[in-house]
Design a protein around this motif. Structure first.
Motif, mmCIF file in Angstrom:
data_model
loop_
_atom_site.group_PDB
_atom_site.id
_atom_site.type_symbol
_atom_site.label_atom_id
_atom_site.label_comp_id
_atom_site.label_asym_id
_atom_site.label_seq_id
_atom_site.Cartn_x
_atom_site.Cartn_y
_atom_site.Cartn_z
ATOM 1 N N MET A 1 0.862 -1.181 0.000
ATOM 2 C CA MET A 1 0.000 0.000 0.000
ATOM 3 C C MET A 1 0.904 1.238 0.000
ATOM 4 S SD MET A 1 -2.480 -1.468 3.028
ATOM 5 C CE MET A 1 -3.778 -0.244 3.010
ATOM 6 N N THR A 2 0.951 1.946 -1.109
ATOM 7 C CA THR A 2 1.776 3.159 -1.168
ATOM 8 C C THR A 2 0.897 4.340 -1.575
ATOM 9 O OG1 THR A 2 2.333 2.977 -3.523
ATOM 10 C CG2 THR A 2 3.763 1.782 -1.973
ATOM 11 N N ASP A 3 1.378 5.553 -1.242
ATOM 12 C CA ASP A 3 0.620 6.754 -1.585
ATOM 13 C C ASP A 3 0.460 6.889 -3.095
ATOM 14 O OD1 ASP A 3 0.426 7.286 1.070
ATOM 15 O OD2 ASP A 3 2.034 8.777 1.116
ATOM 16 N N ALA A 4 1.535 6.579 -3.822
ATOM 17 C CA ALA A 4 1.470 6.730 -5.287
ATOM 18 C C ALA A 4 0.402 5.812 -5.876
ATOM 19 C CB ALA A 4 2.833 6.418 -5.898
ATOM 20 N N ARG A 5 0.345 4.587 -5.410
ATOM 21 C CA ARG A 5 -0.665 3.645 -5.928
ATOM 22 C C ARG A 5 -2.067 4.056 -5.486
ATOM 23 N NH1 ARG A 5 3.128 -1.607 -4.466
ATOM 24 N NH2 ARG A 5 4.453 -1.461 -6.310
ATOM 25 N N PRO B 1 -4.096 -2.867 5.854
ATOM 26 C CA PRO B 1 -3.228 -3.984 5.477
ATOM 27 C C PRO B 1 -3.650 -5.298 6.121
ATOM 28 C CG PRO B 1 -2.164 -2.695 7.198
ATOM 29 C CD PRO B 1 -3.437 -1.983 6.848
ATOM 30 N N TYR B 2 -3.297 -6.399 5.436
ATOM 31 C CA TYR B 2 -3.554 -7.724 6.008
ATOM 32 C C TYR B 2 -2.263 -8.434 6.352
ATOM 33 C CZ TYR B 2 -2.444 -9.472 1.338
ATOM 34 O OH TYR B 2 -1.794 -9.753 0.159
ATOM 35 N N ARG C 1 3.526 -2.940 3.602
ATOM 36 C CA ARG C 1 2.199 -3.259 4.162
ATOM 37 C C ARG C 1 1.320 -3.745 3.019
ATOM 38 N NH1 ARG C 1 -0.265 1.256 5.404
ATOM 39 N NH2 ARG C 1 -1.211 0.830 7.409
ATOM 40 N N TYR C 2 0.978 -5.029 3.063
ATOM 41 C CA TYR C 2 0.220 -5.607 1.949
ATOM 42 C C TYR C 2 -1.272 -5.272 2.047
ATOM 43 C CZ TYR C 2 4.222 -8.658 0.799
ATOM 44 O OH TYR C 2 5.442 -9.166 0.434
ATOM 45 N N GLY C 3 -1.811 -4.800 0.919
ATOM 46 C CA GLY C 3 -3.230 -4.514 0.840
ATOM 47 C C GLY C 3 -3.872 -5.249 -0.333
ATOM 48 N N VAL C 4 -5.190 -5.243 -0.353
ATOM 49 C CA VAL C 4 -5.963 -5.797 -1.472
ATOM 50 C C VAL C 4 -6.273 -4.634 -2.409
ATOM 51 C CG1 VAL C 4 -8.098 -6.972 -2.138
ATOM 52 C CG2 VAL C 4 -6.989 -7.530 0.050
ATOM 53 N N GLY C 5 -5.797 -4.728 -3.642
ATOM 54 C CA GLY C 5 -6.015 -3.651 -4.603
ATOM 55 C C GLY C 5 -7.432 -3.681 -5.161
ATOM 56 N N LEU C 6 -8.078 -2.514 -5.168
ATOM 57 C CA LEU C 6 -9.484 -2.386 -5.593
ATOM 58 C C LEU C 6 -9.669 -1.175 -6.504
ATOM 59 C CD1 LEU C 6 -11.118 -2.223 -2.081
ATOM 60 C CD2 LEU C 6 -10.915 -4.279 -3.495
ATOM 61 N N ALA C 7 -10.807 -1.154 -7.197
ATOM 62 C CA ALA C 7 -11.122 0.027 -8.000
ATOM 63 C C ALA C 7 -11.216 1.259 -7.103
ATOM 64 C CB ALA C 7 -12.447 -0.182 -8.730
ATOM 65 N N ASP C 8 -10.652 2.356 -7.584
ATOM 66 C CA ASP C 8 -10.691 3.618 -6.853
ATOM 67 C C ASP C 8 -12.145 3.990 -6.554
ATOM 68 O OD1 ASP C 8 -9.430 5.829 -5.744
ATOM 69 O OD2 ASP C 8 -9.739 7.040 -7.553
ATOM 70 N N GLY C 9 -12.422 4.308 -5.321
ATOM 71 C CA GLY C 9 -13.754 4.793 -4.956
ATOM 72 C C GLY C 9 -14.741 3.719 -4.541
ATOM 73 N N GLN D 1 -1.026 -10.556 12.743
ATOM 74 C CA GLN D 1 -2.052 -9.892 11.938
ATOM 75 C C GLN D 1 -2.077 -8.401 12.269
ATOM 76 O OE1 GLN D 1 -6.157 -11.148 12.416
ATOM 77 N NE2 GLN D 1 -6.777 -10.043 10.569
ATOM 78 N N PRO D 2 -1.916 -7.543 11.264
ATOM 79 C CA PRO D 2 -1.987 -6.106 11.536
ATOM 80 C C PRO D 2 -3.428 -5.622 11.601
ATOM 81 C CG PRO D 2 -1.515 -6.472 9.208
ATOM 82 C CD PRO D 2 -1.633 -7.838 9.845
ATOM 83 N N GLU D 3 -3.616 -4.471 12.225
ATOM 84 C CA GLU D 3 -4.942 -3.835 12.192
ATOM 85 C C GLU D 3 -5.119 -3.154 10.842
ATOM 86 O OE1 GLU D 3 -5.999 -1.075 15.298
ATOM 87 O OE2 GLU D 3 -5.397 -2.575 16.781
ATOM 88 N N VAL D 4 -6.336 -3.212 10.313
ATOM 89 C CA VAL D 4 -6.575 -2.509 9.041
ATOM 90 C C VAL D 4 -6.593 -1.005 9.296
ATOM 91 C CG1 VAL D 4 -7.869 -4.447 8.086
ATOM 92 C CG2 VAL D 4 -9.108 -2.602 9.260
ATOM 93 N N ASP D 5 -6.340 -0.242 8.236
ATOM 94 C CA ASP D 5 -6.333 1.230 8.352
ATOM 95 C C ASP D 5 -7.733 1.761 8.656
ATOM 96 O OD1 ASP D 5 -3.661 1.385 7.920
ATOM 97 O OD2 ASP D 5 -3.849 1.954 5.797
#
Ligand code: GLU
Length: 302
Positions: A143-147, A156-157, A254-262, A298-302
Motif C-alpha cells: 500500500m503506497t501513496d502513489a498507488r 493492510p492484512y 504493508r500488503y493490501g488488497v487492490g481495488l477500483a478507486d472509490g 495480523q496487523p490492524e486494518v487502516d
C-alpha cells in the motif's frame, strides 16, 4: 569476501527453512501445498470459511459487475511459493495471498468454480484494476501513496520488509550497502526496485517476475535479489542448499488488497472481514508462512 555473521533473525529463518526442507525434501511443491498435486485444489483452507449466501453490497460497482457476470476475477501472483503459487503440472493455486483471495470471494458469495484467477505481474497491477479487467488483486501488493492515487486498498492484512536473497555460500553481502560492487535483480514496477535504485549504489537489473531473478541468481548472472522478505523466504524454503537471506529488513511493506478507486463499500466489506476473521488469518499464516520461518502478526486494518 568479507565474513560477517548473519543477524539473529535470519539465522532463525535459515534454520526454520532447513527444517522445512528436511520434511519436504525432494518435493517441488510450495510450502504448505501438502503434496501439491491432485485433490480438489484448496484442500483444507476452504473448511475455514463458508461461501456466503444472499450477499448484498449496495453501492459496490465491483460487486454488481461480478454478480452480473456470475464470476469474480481476481489478480494474483503464480511464482511466489507460500504466497501466490501455481503448480505447473496440476494448475493448483496455493499460498497465503491466494487463499486470502478465496476467502474474500467466499464472503461475497462466490465459490471456487466462480473464481477466475488471473496471473498479473507487479508492473501491470494498477492498470489492470483501473481498466476493470480484474475485480480485486491479492499479491504482495504494498500500500503506497502513489498507488493510492489511482486505486484503493483494503487492509493492510500483512506486514513484511524489504530484504536480500543471495547464494548460500556468499558471505560478502550482509545489507544493501554491500551491493555497491554487485549486480542485484528486482522486478519492474515494485517498491523494492525503486528503493534499491534511489537509496543505494550498485548495478540493478530488472525482470518481470521474481522467479526470473532466482534463475539468474542460481546461474551466477546476478549476485543478489531484493524484494520483500516474505517472498524471499519462500524461495529459500524451496532451495535451502543454494539460497539464503542476508541482512536485516530495510523497509516496511504493508500488503493490501487492490481495488477500483472509490469502491469504499467493497473496501469496508473486506476490512470488516479481516477484522472479524482473526482465526482464518492465523490458520492461513500457520499453513503457508510460518513453516518458511516468516515471523508476523495480523496487523490492524487502516
Ligand atoms: N511489495 C512490493 C510491491 O508491492 C514488492 C513485491 C511485489 O513486487 O509484488 O511492489
Amino acid at each position: 569476501m568479507r565474513k560477517t555473521r548473519l543477524a539473529g533473525t535470519f539465522a532463525g529463518i535459515a534454520i526454520a527453512a532447513l527444517a522445512l526442507a528436511g520434511c519436504n525434501s525432494g518435493s517441488p511443491t510450495a510450502p504448505g501445498a501438502e503434496g501439491g498435486t491432485g485433490g480438489e485444489g484448496t484442500e483444507g483452507s476452504e473448511a475455514l470459511w463458508e461461501v456466503a449466501s444472499d450477499v448484498s453490497l449496495d453501492g459496490s460497482p465491483t460487486f454488481d459487475r461480478a454478480s452480473e457476470a456470475g464470476k469474480i476475477v481476481v489478480g494474483v501472483k503464480s511464482d511466489q511459493p507460500g504466497l501466490g503459487y501455481e503448480d505447473a503440472v496440476s494448475g493448483e493455486r496455493t499460498g497465503f495471498d491466494v487463499d486470502i483471495a478465496r476467502w474474500i470471494a467466499a464472503s461475497l458469495g462466490f465459490d471456487e468454480d466462480q473464481i477466475d484467477f488471473q496471473t498479473i505481474p507487479s508492473a501491470n497491477r494498477e492498470q489492470e484494476i483501473v481498466n476493470g479487467n480484474i475485480d480485486y488483486y491479492v499479491g504482495t501488493y504494498s500500500m503506497t501513496d502513489a498507488r493510492d492515487e489511482v486505486i484503493d486498498f483494503a487492509g493492510p492484512y500483512f506486514i513484511t520488509g524489504q530484504g536480500l536473497l543471495v547464494a548460500a555460500d556468499d558471505d560478502s553481502i550482509n545489507g544493501p550497502e554491500d551491493l555497491a560492487d554487485k549486480v542485484t535483480c528486482s522486478v519492474t514496477g515494485s517498491t523494492p526496485l525503486q528503493r534499491i535504485r534511489d537509496e543505494y549504489n550498485g548495478e540493478v537489473t530488472e525482470r518481470q517476475t521474481y522467479s526470473e531473478c532466482v534463475e539468474q541468481l542460481l546461474n551466477g548472472q546476478v549476485d543478489a535479489i531484493t524484494t520483500d522478505e516474505a517472498i524471499l523466504a519462500g524461495y529459500v524454503a524451496e532451495d535451502p542448499d543454494n539460497l539464503k537471506l542476508a541482512g536485516e529488513p530495510f523497509s516496511e511493506e504493508r500488503y493490501g488488497v487492490g481495488l477500483a478507486d472509490g469502491d469504499t463499500v467493497l473496501k469496508d466489506h473486506i476490512n470488516t472481514l479481516f477484522t472479524d476473521g482473526g482465526d482464518v488469518w492465523t490458520a492461513l499464516y500457520e499453513k503457508y508462512l510460518e513453516p518458511a520461518g516468516v515471523k508476523a502478526e495480523q496487523p490492524e486494518v487502516d
